[in-house]
Write an enzyme that holds these catalytic residues in place. Structure first.
Site, PDB file in Angstrom:
ATOM      1  CB  CYS A 134      50.461  61.827  51.713  1.00  0.00           C
ATOM      2  SG  CYS A 134      50.473  62.582  53.359  1.00  0.00           S
ATOM      3  CG  HIS A 257      49.652  58.316  54.267  1.00  0.00           C
ATOM      4  ND1 HIS A 257      50.629  58.979  53.557  1.00  0.00           N
ATOM      5  CD2 HIS A 257      49.057  57.472  53.379  1.00  0.00           C
ATOM      6  CE1 HIS A 257      50.635  58.550  52.301  1.00  0.00           C
ATOM      7  NE2 HIS A 257      49.678  57.646  52.162  1.00  0.00           N
ATOM      8  CG  ASP A 275      49.906  54.552  50.556  1.00  0.00           C
ATOM      9  OD1 ASP A 275      50.356  55.697  50.326  1.00  0.00           O
ATOM     10  OD2 ASP A 275      50.177  53.906  51.580  1.00  0.00           O
TER      11      ASP A 275
END
Length: 545
Positions: A134, A257, A275
């Site tokens: 991520c 994240h 995201d």
């Protein structure tokens, strides 16, 4: 009993016993073809003989029993049919971007000029290639959105950022297993030429700081609107915002994240999270205070809270194209980290004006070399960068015949179709060798000059050196165009480490006085030295290095 009845009874007996006979035959064949050892231990007879009647009966009663040892082993090792997922439903704290409510928020953000970062980020938005990528993928999206030229080819003739290019600070193999922290993210961003303003969210009063950062990145000011209306060309963003947060606080599954913040709606006070784990959650809106709370939990690796980072890349036309070293604002506490990346001037290909690349063309310094970089940093600090000499650096990397220099700076393989980078790499290596020759001519301990390294394939071979000549480590081969090889003299690596270890003002002076390379080559070489300086400087600051 009549003869006909006796015959019928015999046929019935044969019919009933046939399956048992066939099973016994198969078992016996298994003993012969597979060996008794292939049977389960409970099925074997004494001294490894074929099984007894009782054991055969037990085998018959074990429906579906596996008599093949390899099959049994394969059955044990065969991965269980695990549960798979196609995305996750968003929790109540999040509003799906494509939902009616999400579209309404988007329309409101458009009316309040809160989409400054949305279009450039959405244009480059991608899905992370690994579950733990991520942070890496978020940085790639930001780099491409800020129009940073990686100066390395992606595929064919195209230069474009992808995850495999982030070869500074960390090893991607390890990142794929553990992910990265905010400190690591800052290091990677700076190594690619970005300026970073990162904040760890430790206290309640930082909510206003976060809201201000959101406005800077996402809300267009009157000046921004005027510039956009007057400019006929597409204008890129000046700053982009990335958040490092805990999914759990948002009610999502998972832990830490990274995601870009693409938009802000003043009316609802919500931010749009892109995201990068699109296989899990789609793009969604979240209340700004909720995102702030999600950045406050401590990262178990660093024992510090998570936070956010404003990233920028500003090509500016200047008389000097001087890369600047990483600088931290000493007046700030641990919650703030301000670092400046590489400052490069505008490229004018017609005039042949070069722009420093944010990615090294000569070497990479892997995460595994972190302890060696830290040790070298301690050595430099013990002497002081101002007092550091060529003899100090050369002696450090050639003592006891050790070859640690190749572990700290590993020669890079260049793309087969990138002739420009190959020529630039060769010019920089030649300039480094010129500097090394000049330094070794003037040293009081070694009067002889440096000779060109032989074109040997294996590291470990050395030149024959006279009594007055410094011991030279072995040359190192690196693949180049068309399968040919280019050879890095270890003096190249040591000289680059030397330039990276002295103050910036000395670097340019050393090149100007010792090398006859072109101005463009020197500028690229100064950039290479700056990248090495960053790698050494952050060696005790990253969490994976």
């Amino acid at each position: 009993m009549t003869q006909r009845q006796r015959g019928a009874s015999f046929l019935v007996l044969i019919h009933l016993s046939t399956p048992l006979l066939l099973l016994f035959t198969l078992v016996m064949q298994g003993c012969l073809s597979l060996g008794v050892s292939s049977l389960p231990s409970s099925m074997r007879g004494p001294a490894g003989r074929c099984p007894s009647r009782k054991q055969v009966a037990a085998l018959v009663n074990r429906t579906g029993a596996d008599t093949d040892a390899d099959a049994v082993k394969a059955k044990v090792n065969r991965p269980k049919a695990g549960v798979s997922f196609y995305k996750r439903p968003l929790p109540e704290t999040c509003t799906a971007f494509t939902s009616p409510a999400g579209r309404s928020i988007f329309a409101s953000a458009l009316q309040t000029n809160g989409l400054k970062s949305y279009f450039p980020l959405m244009e480059q938005f991608t899905t992370q290639s690994e579950p733990a990528f991520c942070g890496i993928s978020t940085l790639v999206v930001v780099l491409n959105a800020l129009a940073v030229d990686p100066r390395q080819t992606w595929k064919g003739p195209w230069r474009w950022y992808h995850e495999g290019m982030l070869n500074c600070c960390l090893d991607l193999e390890d990142v794929a297993k553990t992910g990265i922290t905010l400190k690591d993210f800052v290091c990677l961003a700076q190594c690619q030429g970005l300026s970073v303003d990162a904040t760890h969210c430790n206290s309640d009063d930082q909510l206003d700081d976060f809201r201000q950062a959101v406005r800077i990145a996402c809300t267009e000011s009157s000046d921004d609107l005027a510039d956009r209306e007057q400019s006929a060309e597409q204008t890129g963003p000046t700053q982009l915002l990335v958040a490092s947060y805990s999914r759990k606080v948002l009610g999502q599954t998972g832990s830490g994240h990274f995601s870009p913040i693409a938009a802000y709606d003043e009316v609802s006070d919500k931010v749009l999270i892109l995201d990068t784990a699109r296989f899990k959650y789609g793009v969604h809106w979240v209340d700004l205070p909720t995102v702030f709370e999600a950045m406050r939990p401590k990262d178990p690796t660093t024992k510090m809270s998570r936070g956010f980072a404003l990233l920028s890349f500003k090509p500016i036309a200047t008389a000097e194209c001087g890369p600047s070293l990483r600088q931290e604002d000493e007046t700030q506490d641990d919650t703030k980290v301000r670092s400046s990346g590489l400052i490069c001037k505008s490229v004018n290909t017609a005039r042949g004006c070069a722009c420093p690349q944010p990615v090294s063309l000569l070497f990479r310094s892997k995460m595994a070399a972190g302890p060696l970089r830290r040790k070298y940093k301690e050595f430099v600090n013990s002497i002081g960068a101002d007092a550091l000499t060529w003899e100090d650096v050369y002696g450090y990397w050639t003592k006891d015949g050790e070859m640690d220099v190749w572990r700290v700076l590993e020669p890079l393989s260049l793309a087969n179709d990138c002739e420009e980078d190959a020529r630039r790499s060769a010019a920089m290596r030649e300039a480094l060798l010129e500097v090394a020759k000049a330094k070794m001519k003037t040293t009081t301990e070694a009067k002889a000059t440096v000779k060109e390294a032989p074109a040997v394939e294996a590291a470990g071979a050395t030149d024959a050196a006279g009594e007055d000549e410094m011991e030279k480590p072995a040359a190192h081969a690196c693949s180049k165009l068309g399968g040919d090889s280019i050879f890095f003299d270890p003096v190249n690596a040591i000289c680059l480490l030397y330039l990276a270890s002295v103050p910036e003002c000395r670097r340019k002076a050393e090149l100007d006085s010792s090398s006859g390379a072109s101005k463009n080559t020197k500028e690229w070489l100064l950039n290479e030295a700056n990248l090495v300086a960053i790698a050494v400087d952050i060696s005790d600051k990253t969490t994976l290095g």
